[in-house]
Design an enzyme around this catalytic site. Sequence first.
Site, PDB file in Angstrom:
ATOM      1  N   LYS A 158       5.800   2.113  -3.390  1.00 24.72           N
ATOM      2  CA  LYS A 158       5.936   2.512  -4.789  1.00 24.72           C
ATOM      3  C   LYS A 158       5.613   3.989  -4.934  1.00 24.72           C
ATOM      4  CE  LYS A 158       4.543  -2.098  -6.212  1.00 24.72           C
ATOM      5  NZ  LYS A 158       3.368  -2.931  -6.506  1.00 24.72           N
TER       6      LYS A 158
ATOM      7  N   ARG B 155      -5.497  -9.168  -4.761  1.00 26.13           N
ATOM      8  CA  ARG B 155      -6.389  -8.009  -4.626  1.00 26.13           C
ATOM      9  C   ARG B 155      -6.256  -7.093  -5.836  1.00 26.13           C
ATOM     10  NH1 ARG B 155      -1.544  -6.679  -1.875  1.00 26.13           N
ATOM     11  NH2 ARG B 155      -0.558  -4.966  -3.026  1.00 26.13           N
TER      12      ARG B 155
END
Length: 456
Positions: A237, A292
Amino acid sequence: MFKKILIANRGEVALRVIFACRELGIKTVAVYSEVDEHSLHVRFADQDVCIGPARSADSYLNVPAVISAAEITGADAIHPGYGFLAESAYLAEVCEACHIKFIGPDPQVIRLMGDKARARRVMKKAGVPVLPGSDGPIDSEDKALKLAKDIGYPVIVKATAGGGGRGMRVVRAAPELSHAVKTAQREAEAAFGVGDVYLEKYIESPRHIEFQVLGDQHGSVVHLGERECSIQRRHQKLMEESPSPALREKIRRKMGGIVIDAAKAVQYTNAGTFEFLMDPDGRFYFMEANTRLQVEHPVTEMVTGVDIVKEQIRIAAGERLSFKQSEVTFTGHSIECRVNAEDPETFAPSPGVIHVFSVPGGPGVRVETFAHSECVISPYYDSLIAKIIVHGRDRQEAIARMRRTLEMTVIEGIKTSIPLHLKILSDPEFVAGTLSTSFMERFLARQRSGPLAEAV
Ligand code: MV4
């Protein structure tokens, strides 16, 4: 509440966890590799332990070394950050055995979500929309061919142990299927030690939209809205934002309800992210769940005002969520740029010494970084050196704010992705918010055929 937390990570996320601990009055232990001795996370932690040589496998991924550091310093919890051991069910299990609290979901939930075919099955059963596909790993070529014919081409072959784009093959017609399954199996076996693959209908140019959830150990779950993460290259990303320009309040509410039900169905605790693909008609399909804290969590914090890391710590300590879903409000628009130490044109890593490091700040600007003037960017780790996050009243203001911040950021000594971010921020498609996972490919093609390419 915990008295001392060990942070099993480095870089900006290690600092991010130290910030939360300090504000909560909790002592911190940094672990570091031999090349990280002079890093800021070591300087700002109350205690520090060297856990091995530069190579991650010998230090930040070394479970016995991390556990020993926690035992020696008397830490009562471990925060794994992201990357490294963050999604290691094994670390979470060893923590349990050692009576050290792992700040994350239970090991069984980490393991469930790590098996993408199983996660898909469980989510489908919980009423989450999934794409047509196999109910488990492919066990025969004939069945795979029949299933692919039923769901219709194109289909995608994915590794059950995969995620983040590794071990995937798109298949556009029946004659390619057998070869794709075999190569995907071989790749998966080599990369993950598990060769299982499954089949799914392939969506062309989807958006990647993910929902942030928090669940406490008393059965309460809330969602903190979504992040649009379609701007990526090779599954890395580059920019994220919240809210997604593609969602209206009604669909946000509906999707939010679905992810809360899904999280409750697996008794999800702590912070988690449910990733979806959105097809061009606006339909959502569950892709995978990340167990997470995520790199891009700050954009969610900026629009909701929730400190996700503090919530993670409180939840792990057994506290109840301090707010209800009806108390979660979404204000304005936030964008994050991941500043990488890399050539903005070739994407080649650019480690070295940063001689000058200056980010201007100002209203609505947040910087998460371990970098500073005269710091060393090591070639051993991820190239992320800073995250610049802005918040504005609306998307337009956030874009303008990000532009002026990047224009006034001075980083000398290494190359960074900032020039690329600036080009994206002035791209008409980006400004219009018409994003998809093919955005970067098309953007880079436009760049190559654009005015700059013709000049050389
Ligand atoms: C897909 C898909 C289209 N259809 N699954 C890429 C990462 C991995 N977690 C799953 N991925 C994809 N799965 C179906 N059925 C397209 C991708 C994909 C993608 C997803 C999110 C963000 C960027 C991506 C880039 C290429 C492909």
